[in-house]
Design a protein around this motif. Structure first.
Motif, PDB file in Angstrom:
ATOM      1  N   GLY A 109      -0.008 -12.191-101.832  1.00  0.00           N
ATOM      2  CA  GLY A 109       0.810 -13.244-101.235  1.00  0.00           C
ATOM      3  C   GLY A 109       0.179 -14.499-101.129  1.00  0.00           C
ATOM      4  O   GLY A 109       0.836 -15.565-100.400  1.00  0.00           O
ATOM      5  N   GLY A 110      -0.838 -15.034-101.644  1.00  0.00           N
ATOM      6  CA  GLY A 110      -1.368 -16.370-101.660  1.00  0.00           C
ATOM      7  C   GLY A 110      -0.570 -17.162-102.845  1.00  0.00           C
ATOM      8  O   GLY A 110       0.199 -16.482-103.474  1.00  0.00           O
ATOM      9  N   THR A 111      -1.120 -18.364-103.086  1.00  0.00           N
ATOM     10  CA  THR A 111      -0.434 -19.184-103.925  1.00  0.00           C
ATOM     11  C   THR A 111      -1.353 -19.732-105.000  1.00  0.00           C
ATOM     12  O   THR A 111      -2.681 -20.123-104.409  1.00  0.00           O
ATOM     13  N   GLU A 152      -3.208 -21.584-101.595  1.00  0.00           N
ATOM     14  CA  GLU A 152      -2.778 -21.003-100.162  1.00  0.00           C
ATOM     15  C   GLU A 152      -3.235 -19.347 -99.893  1.00  0.00           C
ATOM     16  O   GLU A 152      -2.951 -18.733-100.944  1.00  0.00           O
ATOM     17  N   LEU A 153      -4.110 -19.349 -98.891  1.00  0.00           N
ATOM     18  CA  LEU A 153      -4.527 -17.968 -98.895  1.00  0.00           C
ATOM     19  C   LEU A 153      -3.482 -16.831 -98.538  1.00  0.00           C
ATOM     20  O   LEU A 153      -2.464 -17.210 -97.882  1.00  0.00           O
ATOM     21  N   PRO A 154      -3.631 -15.637 -99.019  1.00  0.00           N
ATOM     22  CA  PRO A 154      -2.522 -14.613 -98.453  1.00  0.00           C
ATOM     23  C   PRO A 154      -2.925 -14.446 -96.829  1.00  0.00           C
ATOM     24  O   PRO A 154      -4.036 -14.678 -96.430  1.00  0.00           O
ATOM     25  N   SER A 155      -1.757 -14.110 -96.443  1.00  0.00           N
ATOM     26  CA  SER A 155      -1.545 -14.319 -94.787  1.00  0.00           C
ATOM     27  C   SER A 155      -2.674 -13.369 -94.083  1.00  0.00           C
ATOM     28  O   SER A 155      -3.205 -13.855 -92.998  1.00  0.00           O
ATOM     29  N   ASP A 156      -3.175 -12.369 -94.697  1.00  0.00           N
ATOM     30  CA  ASP A 156      -4.189 -11.358 -93.840  1.00  0.00           C
ATOM     31  C   ASP A 156      -5.390 -11.461 -94.425  1.00  0.00           C
ATOM     32  O   ASP A 156      -6.250 -10.603 -94.067  1.00  0.00           O
ATOM     33  N   ARG A 158      -9.463 -13.005 -95.208  1.00  0.00           N
ATOM     34  CA  ARG A 158     -10.321 -13.982 -94.657  1.00  0.00           C
ATOM     35  C   ARG A 158     -11.112 -14.879 -95.773  1.00  0.00           C
ATOM     36  O   ARG A 158     -11.397 -14.328 -96.717  1.00  0.00           O
ATOM     37  N   TYR A 172      -9.732  -9.016 -98.291  1.00  0.00           N
ATOM     38  CA  TYR A 172      -8.741  -8.329 -97.875  1.00  0.00           C
ATOM     39  C   TYR A 172      -8.825  -6.778 -97.926  1.00  0.00           C
ATOM     40  O   TYR A 172      -9.233  -6.535 -98.808  1.00  0.00           O
TER      41      TYR A 172
END
Length: 246
Positions: A109-111, A152-156, A158, A172
């Motif tokens: 889910g990151g960019t 952009e990091l994935p939301s979950d 670190r 993750y």
């Protein structure tokens, strides 16, 4: 211990040679851009390896590549992404290196976007303590060669390491990723620098980082592979017997 090595490089010999030298485990190599995909997650048939048939891999390493993870004209990337999604859901420990770092970040889910080149030996700072850094100083020296970046990091996820160019490592759950190349030797580093379509000044600036001192300073990053193998062993010990590739 037996791992799948996903070789996403485009026809260069460096990935397999370097990982086989640095990773103290048996590896089955899949040249994915040539259509060699690992067996489907959860398949009932044994996986055929040089060590004999296996019911499942203990873990996965995904290499660097000269492609971009967002390349729509390379169908193997989409096919590999679907396999990796299944491996993540199945709890398989994964280490992504450079392109593998970007692929995993995008899947989670990151960019990922293109930007300026980071090329040569550079310094990276740890952002969080983690077993993957066992035996490494802070900051530490690495070899980098990439123009795509996780922006952009994935939301979950670190953030585990960074420098002035951005995200250098993340975690993750059972998945680790690093933007740099712990597996590179000096021969590979110089070959990759000279292969870039950049100005003569940019190439020389990168070559100037390849000193005896920086090469020696980068040696501790090879510990990342041992630390990942420790993570693989710990994951297997903690998981129910049916959890991995059941």
């Amino acid at each position: 211990m037996h791992l799948a090595l996903i070789d996403a490089s485009l026809g260069t010999p460096h990935a397999q040679r370097n990982f086989e030298r640095e990773v103290d485990a048996s590896l089955t190599v899949y040249d994915v851009n040539e259509g060699q995909m690992p067996p489907p997650i959860g398949a009932t048939e044994p996986i055929q390896t040089d060590d004999g048939p296996l019911q499942s891999f203990d873990g996965v390493i995904i290499s660097g590549s000269q492609s971009s993870v967002y390349d729509d004209h390379r169908p193997w990337i989409q096919e590999l992404a679907r396999w990796v999604e299944g491996a993540i859901a199945d709890g398989l420990p994964i280490l992504g290196v450079c392109w593998g770092h970007q692929l995993l970040a995008q899947i989670l889910g990151g960019t990922v976007r293109g930007g300026s080149y980071e090329l040569g030996y550079v310094q990276v700072h740890q952002e969080e303590e983690d077993p993957i850094w066992q035996g490494l100083p802070d900051p530490f020296t690495v070899f980098a060669t990439h123009s795509d970046h996780v922006v952009e990091l994935p939301s979950d996820a670190r953030l585990l390491a960074s420098n002035e160019t951005g995200v250098q490592a993340l975690r993750y759950k059972q998945v680790y990723t690093v933007q740099f190349h712990p597996e590179y030797d000096l021969k590979t580093a110089k070959a990759m620098i000279r292969s870039k379509d950049l100005s003569a000044d940019s190439i020389q600036q990168a070559l100037d980082t390849c000193t005896d001192a920086t090469v020696e300073a980068a040696q501790p990053t090879r510990r990342i592979f041992d630390n990942f193998l420790d993570h693989v062993s710990a994951t297997a010990a903690e998981a129910p017997s049916s959890a991995l590739n059941a």
